[in-house]
Design an enzyme around this catalytic site. Structure first.
Site, PDB file in Angstrom:
ATOM      1  N   TYR A  79      -4.908  22.905  29.836  1.00 46.97           N
ATOM      2  CA  TYR A  79      -3.843  22.152  29.183  1.00 46.97           C
ATOM      3  C   TYR A  79      -3.530  22.834  27.859  1.00 46.97           C
ATOM      4  O   TYR A  79      -4.424  23.401  27.227  1.00 46.97           O
ATOM      5  CB  TYR A  79      -4.306  20.734  28.850  1.00 46.97           C
ATOM      6  CG  TYR A  79      -4.767  19.891  30.005  1.00 46.97           C
ATOM      7  CD1 TYR A  79      -6.028  20.081  30.566  1.00 46.97           C
ATOM      8  CD2 TYR A  79      -3.965  18.875  30.512  1.00 46.97           C
ATOM      9  CE1 TYR A  79      -6.468  19.289  31.615  1.00 46.97           C
ATOM     10  CE2 TYR A  79      -4.400  18.074  31.561  1.00 46.97           C
ATOM     11  CZ  TYR A  79      -5.650  18.288  32.106  1.00 46.97           C
ATOM     12  OH  TYR A  79      -6.084  17.501  33.132  1.00 46.97           O
ATOM     13  N   HIS A  83       0.697  17.221  30.640  1.00 52.12           N
ATOM     14  CA  HIS A  83       0.182  17.558  31.967  1.00 52.12           C
ATOM     15  C   HIS A  83      -0.351  18.982  31.957  1.00 52.12           C
ATOM     16  O   HIS A  83       0.134  19.817  31.200  1.00 52.12           O
ATOM     17  CB  HIS A  83       1.297  17.453  33.014  1.00 52.12           C
ATOM     18  CG  HIS A  83       1.777  16.061  33.247  1.00 52.12           C
ATOM     19  ND1 HIS A  83       1.092  15.156  34.027  1.00 52.12           N
ATOM     20  CD2 HIS A  83       2.869  15.406  32.792  1.00 52.12           C
ATOM     21  CE1 HIS A  83       1.748  14.011  34.048  1.00 52.12           C
ATOM     22  NE2 HIS A  83       2.832  14.127  33.308  1.00 52.12           N
ATOM     23  N   LYS A  94       1.046  22.292  39.637  1.00 50.35           N
ATOM     24  CA  LYS A  94       0.352  23.301  38.842  1.00 50.35           C
ATOM     25  C   LYS A  94       0.504  24.659  39.502  1.00 50.35           C
ATOM     26  O   LYS A  94       0.721  24.762  40.705  1.00 50.35           O
ATOM     27  CB  LYS A  94      -1.141  22.972  38.727  1.00 50.35           C
ATOM     28  CG  LYS A  94      -1.378  21.632  38.072  1.00 50.35           C
ATOM     29  CD  LYS A  94      -2.830  21.326  37.914  1.00 50.35           C
ATOM     30  CE  LYS A  94      -3.085  19.834  37.915  1.00 50.35           C
ATOM     31  NZ  LYS A  94      -2.126  19.041  37.148  1.00 50.35           N
TER      32      LYS A  94
END
Lengths: 255, 148
Positions: A156, A164, A202
């Site tokens: 992060y 996020h 991601k």
């Protein structure tokens, strides 16, 4: 990929971003470092983790800096905290703000060589993982376990309560230790990881750690290790075209 | 999270009319060797107008069989994306958006790096074809920024 700040509306997201800019992670980690030194905090080895008894201030700062996790104990008045090997060694060896004893009754801390040997004996991949962890932390990224996403870490750009995560990370060893971690050996592994991470928005980040002929007998050899960062992404021709022209939503990896 | 296309520039000809060439039977009969010295215009021309809001060329008059399989339909209108709108010359196509390596096995990292060196800076995608299914992957060197 731009950071995706958390918040229920546009204003809340802007606020989260502003808070993060006002108090960057490097500053928070620095505060934690000072506090641990002043309080002379000491941890002890416990299986494959490090436990420590902490005061309220240290507990607060560990959470802000995103190290470790609280442990529930029967003694409610004495908060306990648990660190992974990488987290503990980083605080002890890199930031030099934490001492670690052999066990809870011991009063003489282990030196970094002893810790290194212990952690390596419990986790064969510890040298590569520690190199990857410290590489990311030194760039002021927050690094957490990636277990729930089938990855080694998630990273992060600030506190997970505010943003996020952008990347799921796999640590792969290169050179002499090739394939030590046993990941991405066949195409189906690539599919599996990219789809899983894609499903939670991601990108797969692979950190190739090469020890370049160095021994791994001492933490001093970390200076000779090198890291290469790579991303692996799936490309969908139709999605790509749509995304380019009308900013369609990202593929969630289904179908 | 899909990879994004690279090497596609955006057009700023927001008001130009763009004449699109359509494929015709003549192409199939043309010589397969040598290059054409200049563009040849076909008898059947399609007509389009760049739509800035859509970021695509709206096809106003469509002629030719190619529209059976070309274009993007939105709200009953047919559009042509930036790649399709470009006047593509066979003899001088320009740099491609990416190069595609067809693979049946898992290329090693060393093999991928060797391939990338052959690409001379053009992005490379690995295409995996197995049992009739096709997947594309990009392997990109990155450098994570140092954060504040």
């Amino acid at each position: 990929m731009a950071p995706r700040w958390k918040g229920k509306d546009a204003k809340a997201k802007k606020d989260a971003q502003a808070e993060a800019l006002k108090e960057p992670m490097s500053k928070i980690v620095s505060q934690l470092q000072s506090s641990l030194v002043q309080s002379n905090t000491c941890g002890f080895l416990s299986g494959s983790s490090v436990h420590l008894a902490v005061g309220a201030e240290q507990l607060h700062l560990l959470d802000k800096a995103c190290f470790g996790s609280p442990v529930r104990t029967v003694e409610k008045d004495k908060p306990r905290f648990q660190l992974s090997f990488e987290e503990a060694f980083y605080l002890c060896y890199s930031l030099k703000c934490l001492k670690i004893n052999n066990d809870s009754d011991d009063t003489s801390p282990q030196n970094s060589e002893e810790l290194w040997h212990y952690m390596k004996s419990k986790k064969e991949t510890f040298p590569c993982f520690y190199k990857a962890y410290s590489h990311l932390r030194m760039k002021n990224w927050v690094v957490r376990s990636g277990a729930q996403y089938g990855a080694d870490f998630v990273v992060y750009c600030h506190h997970p309560a505010r943003v996020h995560s952008e990347y799921g990370v796999l640590v792969l060893s290169d050179g002499e230790d090739k394939d030590l971690n046993g990941r991405l050996r066949v195409w189906s592994d690539v599919h599996c990881t990219t789809r899983l991470l894609g499903g939670v928005a991601k990108i797969l980040l692979v950190l190739y750690v090469n020890r370049n002929g160095s021994s791994n007998e001492s933490p001093l050899c970390l200076a000779n290790y090198t890291i290469e960062e790579h991303t692996i992404t799936r490309w969908n021709p139709e999605q790509c075209r749509e995304k380019m022209v009308i900013h369609a939503n990202s593929d969630n990896g289904t179908g | 999270m899909e990879g994004k296309a690279r090497g596609c520039s955006s057009s700023e000809d927001s008001d130009d009319e763009v004449y699109l060439q359509n494929a015709s039977d003549e192409d199939e009969l043309g010589s397969s060797s040598g290059s054409m010295p200049k563009l040849q215009f076909r008898n059947m021309k399609s007509k389009g107008c760049w739509n800035e809001e859509m970021g695509m060329g709206e096809v106003i008059e469509k002629n030719g069989k190619m529209w059976v399989t070309t274009g993007i339909v939105r709200s009953g209108k047919i559009y042509s994306s930036i790649e399709e709108t470009f006047r593509f010359r066979k003899s001088s196509p320009g740099d491609p958006s990416f190069l595609l390596y067809l693979s049946r096995g898992h290329p090693s990292r060393a093999e991928i790096e060797a391939l990338e060196r052959q690409c001379g800076g053009i992005p490379l995608k690995i295409c995996l074809a197995t049992e009739g299914r096709v997947s594309f992957f990009s392997f990109d060197k990155v450098e994570l920024p140092v954060l504040p």
